[in-house]
Every structure is written in structure tokens, then in C-alpha cells.
Scaffold this active site. Sequence first.
Site, PDB file in Angstrom:
ATOM      1  N   ARG A  55      -9.115  27.636 158.027  1.00 45.28           N
ATOM      2  CA  ARG A  55      -8.761  28.131 156.397  1.00 45.28           C
ATOM      3  C   ARG A  55      -7.177  27.507 156.436  1.00 45.28           C
ATOM      4  O   ARG A  55      -6.875  26.895 154.918  1.00 45.28           O
ATOM      5  CB  ARG A  55      -8.717  29.337 156.065  1.00 45.28           C
ATOM      6  CG  ARG A  55      -8.255  29.802 154.651  1.00 45.28           C
ATOM      7  CD  ARG A  55      -8.369  31.180 154.247  1.00 45.28           C
ATOM      8  NE  ARG A  55      -8.697  32.112 155.191  1.00 45.28           N
ATOM      9  CZ  ARG A  55      -7.672  32.774 155.903  1.00 45.28           C
ATOM     10  NH1 ARG A  55      -6.508  32.435 155.750  1.00 45.28           N
ATOM     11  NH2 ARG A  55      -8.083  33.866 156.779  1.00 45.28           N
ATOM     12  N   TYR A 108     -11.624  20.138 129.255  1.00 49.02           N
ATOM     13  CA  TYR A 108     -12.736  20.594 130.023  1.00 49.02           C
ATOM     14  C   TYR A 108     -13.032  22.104 129.813  1.00 49.02           C
ATOM     15  O   TYR A 108     -12.252  22.646 129.861  1.00 49.02           O
ATOM     16  CB  TYR A 108     -12.803  20.142 131.457  1.00 49.02           C
ATOM     17  CG  TYR A 108     -13.865  20.936 132.287  1.00 49.02           C
ATOM     18  CD1 TYR A 108     -15.378  20.500 131.877  1.00 49.02           C
ATOM     19  CD2 TYR A 108     -13.717  21.555 133.346  1.00 49.02           C
ATOM     20  CE1 TYR A 108     -16.403  21.081 132.453  1.00 49.02           C
ATOM     21  CE2 TYR A 108     -14.842  22.123 133.996  1.00 49.02           C
ATOM     22  CZ  TYR A 108     -16.038  21.772 133.429  1.00 49.02           C
ATOM     23  OH  TYR A 108     -17.257  22.437 134.138  1.00 49.02           O
ATOM     24  N   ASP A 181      -3.881  17.061 134.754  1.00 49.64           N
ATOM     25  CA  ASP A 181      -5.263  16.680 135.200  1.00 49.64           C
ATOM     26  C   ASP A 181      -5.673  15.113 135.227  1.00 49.64           C
ATOM     27  O   ASP A 181      -5.909  14.578 134.000  1.00 49.64           O
ATOM     28  CB  ASP A 181      -6.266  17.548 134.264  1.00 49.64           C
ATOM     29  CG  ASP A 181      -7.637  17.597 135.125  1.00 49.64           C
ATOM     30  OD1 ASP A 181      -7.978  16.481 135.628  1.00 49.64           O
ATOM     31  OD2 ASP A 181      -8.424  18.549 134.819  1.00 49.64           O
ATOM     32  N   LYS A 206     -15.393  13.942 140.956  1.00 53.41           N
ATOM     33  CA  LYS A 206     -15.771  12.865 139.935  1.00 53.41           C
ATOM     34  C   LYS A 206     -15.440  11.629 140.463  1.00 53.41           C
ATOM     35  O   LYS A 206     -15.860  11.080 141.714  1.00 53.41           O
ATOM     36  CB  LYS A 206     -14.961  13.140 138.767  1.00 53.41           C
ATOM     37  CG  LYS A 206     -15.135  14.566 138.254  1.00 53.41           C
ATOM     38  CD  LYS A 206     -16.505  15.031 137.892  1.00 53.41           C
ATOM     39  CE  LYS A 206     -16.931  16.310 137.408  1.00 53.41           C
ATOM     40  NZ  LYS A 206     -16.138  17.164 137.693  1.00 53.41           N
TER      41      LYS A 206
END
Length: 386
Positions: A55, A108, A181, A206
Site C-alpha cells: 500500500r 465530468y 485535470d 483514458k
Amino acid sequence: MTQEHQFKSGFETRAIHAGYEPDAATGAVIPPIYATSTYKQDGVGGLRGGYEYSRSANPTRTALEGALASVEEGERGFAFASGLAAEDTIVRALTAPGQHAVIPDDAYGGTYRLFDKVEKVWGLDHSPAPVSDVDAVAAAIRPGRTRLVWVETPTNPLLNIGDIEALAAVAHDAGALLVVDNTFASPYLQQPLALGADVVVHSTTKYVGGHSDVVGGAVVVRDLELAERLTFHQNAMGAVAGPFDAFLTLRGLKTLHVRMDRHCDNAERVVEFLEADPRVAEVIYPGLPAHPGHQVAARQMKRFGGMVSFRVAGGEEQALAVCDRTQVFTLAESLGGIESLIEHPGRMTHASVAGTDLEVPSDLIRLSVGIENVEDLLADLDRALG
Ligand code: P1T
């Protein structure tokens, strides 16, 4: 590649080499998928490679994070389980309850939902503003309370353009951070940190991943104090990219520049086709000289990207019918993969903003133009427009 060499190299070289040296033991030129949760210690606290628990850090993820930092011209990169996990970690790491964020008025849908339904409950409220209007963004800032000015450019799905340099100046004047972004542009077409942004965030699902086979997110910063807080929260919140996801995302990143150039070539042809078609009411693409953000986009982007939005003549019914009829363009959410996708934002990706300031036109169709044969794409759209 040494650190110094990485800094001086071109984008394409960094996309392929940054973040990883061939493995000292085996010579493997590509980082292995370190499918391990933990690492043997040589005596308590005796870490061999700095790794303790996956982690906190994992070598496959470290390779991806180094490459992301390099292609975004940042100092530190962080890889997350999704774009939204990256966004949530930015908010928790860099804001406090009682503070405020300016967000895009056509973000978005999932980003809006995160701010409106999750971060607001935590104590961060927000005001939507059009990213293309620097004065409107400045006016939405609450002096003393606004900590984040958050923009997408190009925006999803209306492809509005924010002037990153000007927005950074406005944010910094108010003592706020500018978060960009960069999902739609990808680091190949636009590097917001070099233009003054403080934080870059991606849905690597993406263009960075590029093959529609992995969900992921990324954050890149230059400032080491921001990096320290993000490091702490990435570990403390735990929404990290797993090693297999990190491997796939890094594999995608290595060909980003080649794919992106073809996405842009094909998108330009699709725009040309749609512009000339009377069945289309409006074509939205920042590469069009008539697009209100064209000048800014031309200045801050290398090319104009693979996303094309358009409004059909005939309203929502026709928009839904076109989405149903394509055969090469697949009807699906998401974007940025090698295959062309078509979607109806109002009913799909942006359904969560219906009835808000962020609602999108019902006759709008969004295309993620892929890298197939462009004549096949044009023929498909021609057929689907009916
Ligand atoms: O889906 P995820 O990896 O969590 O990323 C969220 C996200 C963040 N920012 C932008 C600009 C995005 O487009 C997305 C995800 N968008 C879609 C799934 C979509 O079809 O628009």
C-alpha cells in the site's frame, strides 16, 4: 537513464524510459509485475529496496509513478486505483473542512458528484464557474476560503478551454492552488505544471492507459511539500493502483505519443466531415478557428486532441438514434482508448448532473475518436446520421 538525462530528453524518450532502469539481477527491460503485498526485512526495519508494504509502495507502481512525473514535467507522481480516487486524495490531502473549491461548470459528471455528494459532506463546499472565463473564475473565489481552483481543459464533454497560465495567476493571487485535470489532453499534448498549475490529475483509464483495459488515476506535482502530503494521504487512504494495473498503465504510457498523434489526425478528419454535414447542427472541437478557446488551445496544447462533441439537427431523439446506429464506434462510456466510442452525455456520463448548473444539452453526442482506419469511421458516422 539517469535523472539528469531524463530531464533533458524529449517527451517520447521519457515516455518509454523514465521511471525504470533495466533490472540489475536479470536485465529485464520492462518492470516486472511485483505481485507481492509485503517485503522481507533484514532485521527489524532493515528494508532492502525501501519497500515495506505494497500500500505504501510497490516497485511496479514506483516505475509508473516515476514515468508519470517525468512526462508531466513534475517532481513526484502518484498512481491511484481510479481517477476519482486520485481526485478524492487531492482534496483530503490539500484542503481542510470549511474551505472552498471553484470547480468547472461542465466537469465530468463523476467529478461533480464527488464534490457535491462526498466532499461537501466532509466540509469542502464548491462553486461552479466556466473555465473559459478567467474573470468568472476569479469572481467565484471566496477570499480567504478558496483553497482549490479546479479546472478541466479541455472540459468533458463540451471541450471548453481554460487558459492555464491566467487561471494559475488568479488562483495564486487568492492564495489557492490550481488543479488541472489533464485527462482529455494527455501529457503529450499539454503540460499544465510548466504553465503554472500546482497539481495535475488524470484519469489514466483514458489516453494514458490507452487500451480500455484498466481503470486508474494519477496525480503529479512539482512542489515537494505538496508531494509529502500526497504521499502521506496516498498511504493513509490507501486507494492505490495495484501492480498489474500499474504495469498495464505504464505499458500504455510508452506509446502515448504515437497513439495520440493518430487520435488527432482522425479527429481532424471527423470534424471536417461533421462540419460539412447538414444533419449536424454544431461541431465542438478546439481545433476549429471558430471555437472560442481556439487561440488559447493553440498556445497551450501541442495539438487539439481526439475528443469531438457535436449537436445533431433533430434533438434528443435523433441523438439517441445516432448513438444506437453506429457499428465501428462502440456505444460506451469512457474515452481515450484505441477504439472509437460514441456516447450520449446527457443520459450516460453526465446523467448525474441532470437538473444542476452542469446539465448538458440533450442533443449532444460525444465521440472518442480512435485510431482505426479513418475512412471506416467516416462511413460509420455517415450511415448512423441516417
Ligand atoms: O473513471 P475514473 O478513472 O475514476 O476517472 C474519472 C474522470 C476524471 N476526470 C475526467 C476528465 C474524466 O473524464 C473521468 C472519467 N470519465 C468518464 C468515465 C467518461 O466517460 O467521461
